[in-house]
Scaffold this active site. Structure first.
Site, PDB file in Angstrom:
ATOM      1  N   LYS A 160      40.299  45.606  57.847  1.00  0.00           N
ATOM      2  CA  LYS A 160      39.992  45.715  59.755  1.00  0.00           C
ATOM      3  C   LYS A 160      38.747  44.356  59.745  1.00  0.00           C
ATOM      4  O   LYS A 160      39.773  43.940  60.831  1.00  0.00           O
ATOM      5  CB  LYS A 160      40.633  46.749  60.575  1.00  0.00           C
ATOM      6  CG  LYS A 160      42.056  47.636  60.178  1.00  0.00           C
ATOM      7  CD  LYS A 160      41.888  48.603  61.139  1.00  0.00           C
ATOM      8  CE  LYS A 160      43.305  48.882  60.775  1.00  0.00           C
ATOM      9  NZ  LYS A 160      43.724  48.772  59.346  1.00  0.00           N
ATOM     10  N   GLU A 244      36.691  49.124  68.843  1.00  0.00           N
ATOM     11  CA  GLU A 244      36.741  48.380  69.676  1.00  0.00           C
ATOM     12  C   GLU A 244      36.835  48.351  70.850  1.00  0.00           C
ATOM     13  O   GLU A 244      37.719  49.383  70.774  1.00  0.00           O
ATOM     14  CB  GLU A 244      38.289  47.320  69.203  1.00  0.00           C
ATOM     15  CG  GLU A 244      39.014  47.727  68.867  1.00  0.00           C
ATOM     16  CD  GLU A 244      39.748  46.892  68.032  1.00  0.00           C
ATOM     17  OE1 GLU A 244      39.780  45.727  67.142  1.00  0.00           O
ATOM     18  OE2 GLU A 244      41.315  47.052  67.863  1.00  0.00           O
ATOM     19  N   ASN A 279      49.954  57.162  67.739  1.00  0.00           N
ATOM     20  CA  ASN A 279      49.430  56.086  67.430  1.00  0.00           C
ATOM     21  C   ASN A 279      50.477  55.759  65.947  1.00  0.00           C
ATOM     22  O   ASN A 279      50.442  54.700  65.714  1.00  0.00           O
ATOM     23  CB  ASN A 279      48.165  55.362  66.359  1.00  0.00           C
ATOM     24  CG  ASN A 279      46.651  55.766  67.229  1.00  0.00           C
ATOM     25  OD1 ASN A 279      47.611  55.152  68.313  1.00  0.00           O
ATOM     26  ND2 ASN A 279      46.361  56.127  67.363  1.00  0.00           N
ATOM     27  N   GLU A 319      50.661  42.022  64.177  1.00  0.00           N
ATOM     28  CA  GLU A 319      50.476  42.978  65.186  1.00  0.00           C
ATOM     29  C   GLU A 319      49.793  42.832  66.117  1.00  0.00           C
ATOM     30  O   GLU A 319      48.948  42.163  66.190  1.00  0.00           O
ATOM     31  CB  GLU A 319      50.779  44.702  64.797  1.00  0.00           C
ATOM     32  CG  GLU A 319      51.076  45.091  63.539  1.00  0.00           C
ATOM     33  CD  GLU A 319      51.165  46.788  63.535  1.00  0.00           C
ATOM     34  OE1 GLU A 319      50.334  47.588  63.524  1.00  0.00           O
ATOM     35  OE2 GLU A 319      51.654  47.174  62.735  1.00  0.00           O
ATOM     36  N   ASN A 334      49.861  43.619  58.231  1.00  0.00           N
ATOM     37  CA  ASN A 334      50.375  44.845  57.109  1.00  0.00           C
ATOM     38  C   ASN A 334      50.904  43.350  56.392  1.00  0.00           C
ATOM     39  O   ASN A 334      51.832  42.981  55.956  1.00  0.00           O
ATOM     40  CB  ASN A 334      51.099  45.726  57.849  1.00  0.00           C
ATOM     41  CG  ASN A 334      50.763  46.613  58.852  1.00  0.00           C
ATOM     42  OD1 ASN A 334      50.134  46.719  58.129  1.00  0.00           O
ATOM     43  ND2 ASN A 334      51.536  46.411  59.673  1.00  0.00           N
ATOM     44  N   ARG A 336      52.713  43.692  53.705  1.00  0.00           N
ATOM     45  CA  ARG A 336      54.227  44.874  52.695  1.00  0.00           C
ATOM     46  C   ARG A 336      54.771  44.855  53.907  1.00  0.00           C
ATOM     47  O   ARG A 336      55.501  44.096  54.869  1.00  0.00           O
ATOM     48  CB  ARG A 336      53.751  45.624  53.049  1.00  0.00           C
ATOM     49  CG  ARG A 336      53.247  46.402  54.143  1.00  0.00           C
ATOM     50  CD  ARG A 336      53.188  47.993  53.507  1.00  0.00           C
ATOM     51  NE  ARG A 336      52.161  48.480  54.975  1.00  0.00           N
ATOM     52  CZ  ARG A 336      52.669  49.300  56.573  1.00  0.00           C
ATOM     53  NH1 ARG A 336      54.042  48.388  56.237  1.00  0.00           N
ATOM     54  NH2 ARG A 336      52.076  49.741  57.533  1.00  0.00           N
TER      55      ARG A 336
END
Length: 711
Positions: A160, A244, A279, A319, A334, A336
């Site tokens: 990330k 963040e 989440n 996303e 992602n 995948r």
């Protein structure tokens, strides 16, 4: 050789078939699949593919492989030897015992399975090794194709911290925050102060909601750092964290991308994934009610920019968080196939698994951006073996004693990897299925989802259908006024099930009375012949009492044929049905409205559990005399739960923070339970001295097991 003459009309037809738009070519869909079932058999890909996964996603990949004429190999742990994906595959190999680290994450065992079976390619599904660059490297070294992006893209987007830097360079909107690795809790507190609360603490290598915590103050930052790092290490083998700015009250909207190895990339519209708990997504839909065409295109183009920046090739998902003014910020990519991919398949007609296999073989994309349609509306509900009354869903385990998917309904798709008799264990994700409905409009898709949830039979485990049904019928959801805070805002005191209004309460009471009387009348016969009974056969009028919660309702019931007329609580309810009590589903017409009920249990004492409007209600039907005598029965004294701590779910004790003789304050952590790789801190509800501790670190506990006693 004589030439074949074709009529002008036939020539026109052949021309149209050759040049027909992608939107219409994709309309050849199976009613329970909602994606293209047409495949060009002249396009050769692989002879044999190994699926390095389990459950519903393994079954989903196998279905497309069968369509494409590809043989499949399933891998499984020892407890999964009779699983559905194992039975569906052409071959199967056991790769270890139940714990994922020893089976589905066991690269050595999976590489051996590839060698023994001669699989030419591996589809990783989602989770497990799907975003593991080391696994992809080992496959490449052995000449086996990884059906996904290359290792560079997996590494770049899987981290990330690095992915955020790449996104910035690719001119993709990003969230303000710290771009480095947060090493200690003290560093986390310092960085959080600099960014400004609230902040999001999350695993650098994470995904799926694991290793993520929101912190609103210094104490929550320290606690979030601790739990996030532990979950990250447990789930991904990497405890690095980043911090963040947390965007309060956002929408979670993602863009599906598809790219090949020749530099071509498409965005396949968006998915709205804002309904979440911890989440993790619960309900998704495509398209989003919030986006206009301009914002949709901007998000799609930025998603493609990012994919091209890392030379991405396969299906992937970018996303975004979107605020109330339609400003959008990159969250993660992602690399995948996404869990919620079926709703994209429904509105585009594309089979994403097929496209991944084609791209992995080196074929170019078949379509251009202008070919991609938004055809109708699709909604997905994630059906979990969870107790929705505990934190919107804590895991439940057990065996599916009865299981029936609502596939008799049109425009319904169920992606599952279980069957009647399957076990839901503590070792794996508690997902039962992905229930998808499709319609020409959102209202049509929602109506079908409501019907499908009512027709879904799941017995033997606690499930979240009550929560799912309440979400999709809530006025806020119907109007599209949603955000990632939907559940805590709508249910600030936790989910309590469907709240009965006066009319629906009458309907429930009348239905329960009718079921009880029907069962009594049926019990008067054996093989169709009358037997001695306490209730005369010719009786058609009854005076009853029905207990619901703390209330007891008097009623008068009249029967005529298949119709019961019930006077209760100042109203009259007419209940009509075929009254097949042996069926798990009980279709009734109540005051002219068709309802689907489920009688979950009943006994001769009048105790009945009914699933009504999605929620299970316990009622007790009594004669007037029995109700009068019942008032003399002693009341059961409830257990004093303030002095004991029981496990709210099955799982493993990760930590015990107290010992006998310690004094704990209200809210102090007593122990931590891990279930499905999510850690849950259990705290004291009052200040007291610890009397005894009944668990220890590493021990497996069941739901309701006594953990700690207080004085």
């Amino acid at each position: 050789m004589a030439a074949h003459w074709l009529s002008p009309s036939l020539n026109r037809l052949l021309f149209c078939l050759k040049n027909v738009s992608f939107q219409y070519r994709c309309c050849a869909v199976h009613s329970n699949a909602q994606y293209s079932t047409v495949y060009n058999s002249s396009e050769k890909t692989f002879d044999k593919i190994l699926i390095a996964n389990r459950g519903e996603i393994a079954c989903r990949v196998i279905k497309t492989c069968k369509k494409m004429g590809i043989q499949t190999v399933a891998v499984h742990s020892d407890v999964d030897s009779s699983a559905v994906h194992v039975k569906m595959a052409d071959e199967a190999m056991c790769v270890g015992p139940a714990p994922t680290s020893k089976s589905y994450l066991n690269m050595d065992a999976i590489m051996e399975a590839i060698r023994v079976t001669g699989a030419q390619a591996v589809h990783p599904g989602y989770g497990f090794l799907s975003e593991n660059k080391e696994f992809a490297k080992r496959l490449a070294a052995d000449g086996v194709t990884f059906i996904g992006p290359d290792t560079h893209a997996i590494h770049a987007m899987g981290d990330k911290i690095e992915s955020k830097l790449i996104a910035k360079a690719a001119k993709v909107n990003t969230i303000p925050g710290f771009d480095g690795v947060v090493k200690t809790a003290e560093d986390a507190v310092k960085i959080a102060h600099e960014i400004g609360y609230p902040v999001m603490i999350k695993a650098s290598a994470g995904g799926g909601g694991k290793g993520m915590r929101i912190a609103w103050n210094e104490e929550e930052t320290r606690e979030g750092f601790r739990f996030s790092s532990q979950e990250a290490a447990s789930s991904f083998g990497d405890d690095r964290l980043l911090i963040e700015k947390y965007i309060d009250n956002p929408r979670h909207i993602e863009i599906q991308v598809l790219a090949d190895k020749h530099g071509n990339a498409l965005w396949l519209n968006e998915r709205e994934c804002s309904i979440q708990r911890r989440n993790q997504k619960v309900v998704e839909e495509a398209p989003s009610t919030f986006l206009d065409s301009v914002t949709r295109q901007a998000m799609g183009e930025q998603a493609v920019q990012l994919a091209k920046a890392v030379q991405y090739s396969s299906a992937g998902t970018v996303e975004f968080l979107v605020d109330s003014k339609k400003n959008f910020y990159f969250l993660e990519m992602n690399t995948r196939l996404q869990v919620e991919h079926p709703i994209t398949e429904c509105i585009t007609g594309l089979d994403l698994v097929e496209q991944m296999i084609r791209v992995a073989k080196g074929y170019r994309l078949q379509h251009k951006q202008e070919d991609i349609p938004i055809n109708g509306w699709a909604i997905e509900s994630r059906v979990y073996a969870e107790d929705p009354y505990k934190s919107f869903g804590l895991p439940s385990i057990g065996r599916l004693s009865q299981y029936q998917e609502p596939l008799n309904l049109s425009n319904v798709r169920v992606d599952s990897g279980i069957k009647e008799g399957s076990d839901i264990s503590i070792y794996y994700d508690p997902m039962i299925s992905k229930l998808v409905t499709f319609g020409a409009t959102r209202a049509e898709a929602l109506s079908k989802m409501e019907e499908a949830l009512d027709n879904y039979v799941i017995r033997g485990v606690t499930h979240n259908i009550p929560l799912l049904r309440e979400i999709i019928t809530h006025p806020r959801f119907i109007s599209g006024e949603i955000s990632t805070n939907f559940l805590p805002e709508v249910y600030p005191d936790g989910f309590k099930g469907h709240q009965l209004e006066k009319e629906s309460c009458r309907e429930l009471l009348a239905s329960a009375a009718a079921i009880h009387i029907t069962a009594q009348l049926r019990s008067q016969k054996v093989l169709g012949n009358l037997r001695v009974s306490s209730t005369p056969m010719e009786c058609s009028n009854w005076e009853m009492c029905v207990e619901l919660g703390e209330e007891c309702y008097s009623m008068e019931v009249t029967k005529s044929g298949n119709v019961y007329t019930v006077e209760v609580d100042g109203g009259v309810v007419e209940v009509k049905g075929e009254w097949n009590l042996a069926s798990p589903l009980l279709p009734l017409t109540i005051n002219g409205t068709q309802r689907m009920l489920q009688c979950l249990s009943r006994d001769s004492s009048g105790n009945i559990v009914l699933q009504f409007l999605g929620t299970s209600f316990k009622v007790r039907v009594l004669s007037k005399l029995a109700a009068a005598l019942n008032s003399f029965m002693p009341e059961k004294i409830p257990e004093d739960t303030s002095s004991i701590l029981r496990s709210p779910m099955p799982g493993t004790v990760v930590a015990v923070s107290v010992k006998p003789g310690d004094t704990v304050s209200e809210g102090q952590e007593i122990c931590v339970i891990e279930a499905m790789k999510m850690q849950n801190s259990l705290t004291a509800v009052k200040q007291a001295k610890v009397k005894s501790v009944h668990c220890r670190q590493g021990e497996t506990v069941g739901e309701g097991d006594l953990l700690v006693e207080l004085e």
